[in-house]
Write a protein that holds these residues in place. Sequence first.
Motif, mmCIF file in Angstrom:
data_model
loop_
_atom_site.group_PDB
_atom_site.id
_atom_site.type_symbol
_atom_site.label_atom_id
_atom_site.label_comp_id
_atom_site.label_asym_id
_atom_site.label_seq_id
_atom_site.Cartn_x
_atom_site.Cartn_y
_atom_site.Cartn_z
ATOM 1 N N GLU A 170 -5.681 6.492 5.120
ATOM 2 C CA GLU A 170 -7.139 6.545 5.044
ATOM 3 C C GLU A 170 -7.792 5.449 5.871
ATOM 4 O OE1 GLU A 170 -7.930 6.263 0.898
ATOM 5 O OE2 GLU A 170 -7.453 8.374 0.478
ATOM 6 N N ARG A 171 -7.037 4.440 6.268
ATOM 7 C CA ARG A 171 -7.583 3.326 7.039
ATOM 8 C C ARG A 171 -7.320 3.459 8.538
ATOM 9 N NH1 ARG A 171 -8.891 -1.367 4.330
ATOM 10 N NH2 ARG A 171 -8.709 -1.280 2.068
ATOM 11 N N GLU B 269 -0.568 7.095 1.542
ATOM 12 C CA GLU B 269 -1.870 7.746 1.469
ATOM 13 C C GLU B 269 -3.002 6.738 1.663
ATOM 14 O OE1 GLU B 269 -4.483 10.555 -1.603
ATOM 15 O OE2 GLU B 269 -2.562 9.707 -2.217
ATOM 16 N N GLN B 270 -2.898 5.584 1.008
ATOM 17 C CA GLN B 270 -3.925 4.555 1.148
ATOM 18 C C GLN B 270 -4.010 4.057 2.580
ATOM 19 O OE1 GLN B 270 -2.392 1.839 -1.795
ATOM 20 N NE2 GLN B 270 -3.883 2.490 -3.346
ATOM 21 N N GLN C 133 0.835 -1.200 0.000
ATOM 22 C CA GLN C 133 0.000 0.000 0.000
ATOM 23 C C GLN C 133 0.871 1.251 0.000
ATOM 24 O OE1 GLN C 133 -3.720 -0.263 2.589
ATOM 25 N NE2 GLN C 133 -2.349 -1.633 3.666
ATOM 26 N N THR C 134 0.292 2.332 -0.476
ATOM 27 C CA THR C 134 0.970 3.615 -0.382
ATOM 28 C C THR C 134 0.671 4.227 0.982
ATOM 29 O OG1 THR C 134 -0.884 4.891 -1.284
ATOM 30 C CG2 THR C 134 0.696 3.962 -2.862
#
Length: 212
Positions: free
Chosen positions: A99-100, A95-96, A92-93
């Motif tokens: 968001e979690r 940023e991704q 994952q990045t």
Amino acid sequence: MNAFEFIGELARRWRTFAWIASGVVMLGTALIVAMPTTYTSSTRLLVSIAGSTTFEAYQNDDVARERINSYIPLLTSEVVSQRVVDELRSSQTAEQLAERVSAARVPPNTSLIDVSVSARSAEDARALADAYAAEFISYTRALETPTGMGAQKVRVTQVSGASNPRSDVPVRLALGIPTALIAIVLGGAAVWIRSGSARGRHPELVQPLKGK
């Protein structure tokens, strides 16, 4: 059309109601089932400042609570998530992953922060929660310096390890209730529209009620 007339229309056009309502229920159910299951694990952090006197200890509590206001957005930033991505070598990045993540102070106005991380598997959720705690503690340790008052130093410690991951299946099942309500509303609306259309084409069917 009053309520009694509408109930009569529902009885006459029950097939229309059934088709529309069942179609909405089937579509909503398909969308709910298609949603990927998500697991969430949480960990708890304590923000504290060591003081040499009782008076300083009270001041330190206030400083720690104020520090939390800046720590919470930092926990959900890409700065910390990038460290976690690098540590776990995640695909994952930053940023991704950010968001979690969610962070919130444990009420009422304590020096505790609950950090929750979601992932597609229970193992990943637990690993991410512990990694976030470890990386945030390391990051804040490098940032914080003595305040100059009694050798105070802000410290963040993990007071509870990652919790057993919980899935979002109960939440998804609960979506069946609004789906059913929407189905009923749309089914009733379809009957209303068809009834109004029929009355417009055949005005002789409309018999106004008169006092007997």
